[in-house]
Structure formats: structure tokens, C-alpha cells
Design a protein around this motif. Structure first.
Motif, PDB file in Angstrom:
ATOM      1  N   LEU A  92      38.256  50.187  38.860  1.00  0.00           N
ATOM      2  CA  LEU A  92      38.247  48.776  39.232  1.00  0.00           C
ATOM      3  C   LEU A  92      39.680  48.248  39.092  1.00  0.00           C
ATOM      4  O   LEU A  92      40.362  48.562  38.112  1.00  0.00           O
ATOM      5  CB  LEU A  92      37.321  48.010  38.278  1.00  0.00           C
ATOM      6  CG  LEU A  92      37.026  46.578  38.684  1.00  0.00           C
ATOM      7  CD1 LEU A  92      35.945  46.546  39.757  1.00  0.00           C
ATOM      8  CD2 LEU A  92      36.553  45.752  37.499  1.00  0.00           C
ATOM      9  N   PRO A  94      42.256  45.840  37.857  1.00  0.00           N
ATOM     10  CA  PRO A  94      42.196  44.830  36.787  1.00  0.00           C
ATOM     11  C   PRO A  94      42.271  43.411  37.362  1.00  0.00           C
ATOM     12  O   PRO A  94      43.061  43.138  38.259  1.00  0.00           O
ATOM     13  CB  PRO A  94      43.432  45.145  35.941  1.00  0.00           C
ATOM     14  CG  PRO A  94      43.708  46.589  36.188  1.00  0.00           C
ATOM     15  CD  PRO A  94      43.314  46.831  37.616  1.00  0.00           C
ATOM     16  N   THR A  98      39.796  38.962  33.480  1.00  0.00           N
ATOM     17  CA  THR A  98      39.624  39.853  32.327  1.00  0.00           C
ATOM     18  C   THR A  98      40.689  39.600  31.258  1.00  0.00           C
ATOM     19  O   THR A  98      40.512  39.966  30.094  1.00  0.00           O
ATOM     20  CB  THR A  98      39.589  41.315  32.826  1.00  0.00           C
ATOM     21  OG1 THR A  98      38.573  41.417  33.829  1.00  0.00           O
ATOM     22  CG2 THR A  98      39.294  42.305  31.719  1.00  0.00           C
ATOM     23  N   CYS A 123      42.793  49.182  31.200  1.00  0.00           N
ATOM     24  CA  CYS A 123      43.630  47.972  31.093  1.00  0.00           C
ATOM     25  C   CYS A 123      43.309  47.141  29.843  1.00  0.00           C
ATOM     26  O   CYS A 123      44.224  46.570  29.232  1.00  0.00           O
ATOM     27  CB  CYS A 123      43.519  47.116  32.358  1.00  0.00           C
ATOM     28  SG  CYS A 123      41.887  46.434  32.656  1.00  0.00           S
ATOM     29  N   PRO A 184      29.969  47.067  34.595  1.00  0.00           N
ATOM     30  CA  PRO A 184      29.576  46.642  35.947  1.00  0.00           C
ATOM     31  C   PRO A 184      28.496  45.577  35.802  1.00  0.00           C
ATOM     32  O   PRO A 184      27.521  45.793  35.076  1.00  0.00           O
ATOM     33  CB  PRO A 184      28.994  47.918  36.550  1.00  0.00           C
ATOM     34  CG  PRO A 184      29.472  49.041  35.674  1.00  0.00           C
ATOM     35  CD  PRO A 184      29.657  48.471  34.328  1.00  0.00           C
TER      36      PRO A 184
HETATM   37  N1  GLN Z   1      37.378  47.886  31.858  1.00  0.00           N
HETATM   38  C1  GLN Z   1      37.904  47.947  33.181  1.00  0.00           C
HETATM   39  C2  GLN Z   1      38.374  46.582  33.638  1.00  0.00           C
HETATM   40  O1  GLN Z   1      38.040  45.595  33.053  1.00  0.00           O
HETATM   41  C3  GLN Z   1      36.869  48.509  34.153  1.00  0.00           C
HETATM   42  C4  GLN Z   1      35.638  47.687  34.247  1.00  0.00           C
HETATM   43  C5  GLN Z   1      34.599  48.318  35.154  1.00  0.00           C
HETATM   44  O2  GLN Z   1      34.793  49.412  35.683  1.00  0.00           O
HETATM   45  N2  GLN Z   1      33.519  47.623  35.312  1.00  0.00           N
HETATM   46  O3  GLN Z   1      39.091  46.447  34.593  1.00  0.00           O
END
Ligand code: GLN
Length: 283
Positions: A92, A94, A98, A123, A184
Motif C-alpha cells: 500500500l 503510505p 496514517t 512505513c 485492510p
Molecule cells: N501498514 C502499512 C501502511 O499503513 C500497510 C497497510 C496495509 O497494507 N493495509 O501503509
């Protein structure tokens, strides 16, 4: 003879015609990426001639973006918490939202052991390791190809995180003071409605939260309590309409001090709570 300005104008025009959101900004990012140039440099040298090869190279990048390939897949990088992360279509990308999650964990993480569940590009945990004063950082993910990127980021950003391939907690050992996760969380039926950049180019395994989007919160809460030290904390990123539901799940598991934190747009973005094991009360 083309100039930098001609190339930028052509890039902007092309992306606008292809109805790319933020077409002007993306045309500029690709120019600045290719010519390794900041805004001030461009403003001083916009009438500088460029070679035919350079122009074609720029337009190749523009064409990719015109086909809805995410900007970050073209440049291979994304800035997060002021750090430059490598990304690919295996993780994903970043998100700025987040950063709210990371900032919230940073307030509680001094001297603590932290597990990042569903780490993706790494990340979250790499930012915590670099910017905070954590005792140790571990990142877990089911995807070997995501962990390869996470490992590269660990080296690239000189962090000291341990990564672990694990289907949720299957390979996790010991207990942690803090579990953080951006799992997810998009309901399967909503995925079709996402931007082409996301639904066709980002890994669906990183997006799909199954039927109601809450599948991974339930699993992480029901299995994760065996891996949190009494008195420890959980921090989740959530979808903006999931605050009440995820808070309720924490409550059912006996978490206390449950809080919802909003993002910069004023939307619910993070849920946190403190785990107090009923059998061994935290003193
Ligand atoms: N922890 C990673 C992020 O926050 C991936 C999150 C995910 O794959 N859902 O970007």
C-alpha cells in the motif's frame, strides 16, 4: 527546441485531457523527479532548452500517469513522516492520514516494545523507530513481497526493525507493550468504487477488509490480546465511518481508556485503548 516550461505545459495539458486528478501537480512532480529539480530551480531555469531525448523521457512518464498508474509507482517513492520510503505495487502506498496514527503512537511509545501488524512497506514501524525512542520495533505481514520492500526501507532509512512473515499472529512470539495496525479496512463491495489508481494498481490484499470492512479488527483483537502486555495499548487506523464499531469491539474485549482521534479533515481516523488483563490486573 523545447524548454522545461514547454515540457511542463505539455505534461499538464496531457494529464488534464486524461482527466487525472491533480493533473497540474503530478505533471510538476514528474518534471521535478526526472530533472532532480526543486521549484526555485525551475523558476530560474524554466526557459532552459532540453534535449529531444529528455523531452521524450518526460512524456513517457506523463503517458504512464495518463494511464492512471499511481505517481508513486512511476517514481518508486513516497514521503511519509518526512522520510522517503521505497514503494511498489506490492505494498500500500503510505497515506498522509496514517501520519496521524504514527503521531499518536509516538506520544505513548517511549521505551516501549512495539509490534506493527500488517506492516506493508514498513512505513509505520520504521517511522516509529527513526522518530521515536522505542525499545524495539517488529513488523509483521503475510506478504513476502511486501516484506522485501519493508526490509529495503529498513536499510535505506537506517532503521533497526525486525520483520517477520506471519499470517496475523501465527509466527509472532512474546508480548508487546504496544500493537499498532493499519489493516485492510475497505468493505469488499466498496473496492469497485475506488479510484482506478487504487483499485487497479494497489494490492487488493492491502485494501480488502472483507464483508463489512471490520474482519481484521475482529481477528487482531481476538488473537492479539495474547500478545499485549497487561496495561499495554492498541492503536488502529480506521475508515472514517468505523469509529463507533471499532470502539465497541475494543470495549467487548475489555479494553479501557478507549479514544477516537480525528484526522486533519476532522474525520475519525484512529481508535486506541488500553488492555487491562482481567486475571492479572495492571498495577
Ligand atoms: N501498514 C502499512 C501502511 O499503513 C500497510 C497497510 C496495509 O497494507 N493495509 O501503509
Amino acid at each position: 527546441m523545447k524548454t522545461l516550461e514547454n515540457a511542463l505545459q505539455e505534461g499538464r495539458r496531457f494529464l488534464k485531457e486524461k482527466q487525472i486528478a491533480d493533473s497540474d501537480i503530478d505533471a510538476w512532480y514528474l518534471l521535478s523527479f526526472l530533472f532532480r529539480m526543486n521549484r526555485a530551480h525551475y523558476l530560474m531555469h524554466s526557459s532552459m532548452p532540453i534535449s529531444k531525448e529528455q523531452y521524450c523521457e518526460y512524456m513517457e512518464l506523463i503517458k504512464k500517469r495518463g494511464n492512471h498508474i499511481p505517481l508513486q509507482h512511476i517514481t518508486g517513492e513516497q514521503e511519509f513522516m518526512g522520510l522517503n520510503f521505497k514503494v511498489s505495487n506490492e505494498v500500500l502506498i503510505p497515506r498522509q492520514d496514517t501520519e496521524i496514527l504514527v503521531q499518536e503512537v509516538l506520544k505513548a511509545a517511549d521505551g516501549k516494545t512495539v509490534l506493527d501488524m500488517c506492516t506493508g512497506s514498513g512505513c509505520i514501524i520504521i517511522s516509529l523507530d527513526r522518530l521515536g525512542n522505542i525499545k524495539s520495533g517488529t513488523g509483521a505481514d503475510i506478504s513476502a513481497s511486501a516484506l522485501k520492500i519493508a526490509d529495503e526501507n529498513n536499510t535505506r532509512l537506517e532503521a533497526n526493525v525486525q520483520f517477520l512473515q506471519s499470517n496475523l499472529f501465527e509466527q509472532v512470539q512474546g508480548k508487546y507493550d504496544i500493537i499498532v495496525s493499519n489493516p485492510p479496512y475497505i468493505p469488499t463491495s466498496d473496492i469497485e468504487t475506488l479510484m482506478e489508481e487504487v483499485k487497479d494498481h494497489e494490492p487488493s490484499i492491502a485494501l480488502d477488509g472483507k464483508e463489512d470492512g471490520l474482519y481484521f479488527y475482529r481477528r487482531i483483537l481476538s488473537e492479539g490480546t495474547d500478545y499485549i502486555n497487561p496495561g499495554g495499548f492498541i492503536f488502529f487506523e480506521i475508515g472514517c465511518d468505523q469509529g463507533a464499531a471499532v470502539s465497541q469491539l475494543l470495549k467487548e474485549k475489555g479494553f479501557q481508556d478507549i479514544r477516537i482521534i480525528k484526522d486533519l479533515a476532522g474525520l475519525d481516523r484512529v481508535v486506541t485503548g488500553r488492555y487491562v488483563n482481567q486475571e492479572e490486573p495492571f498495577t
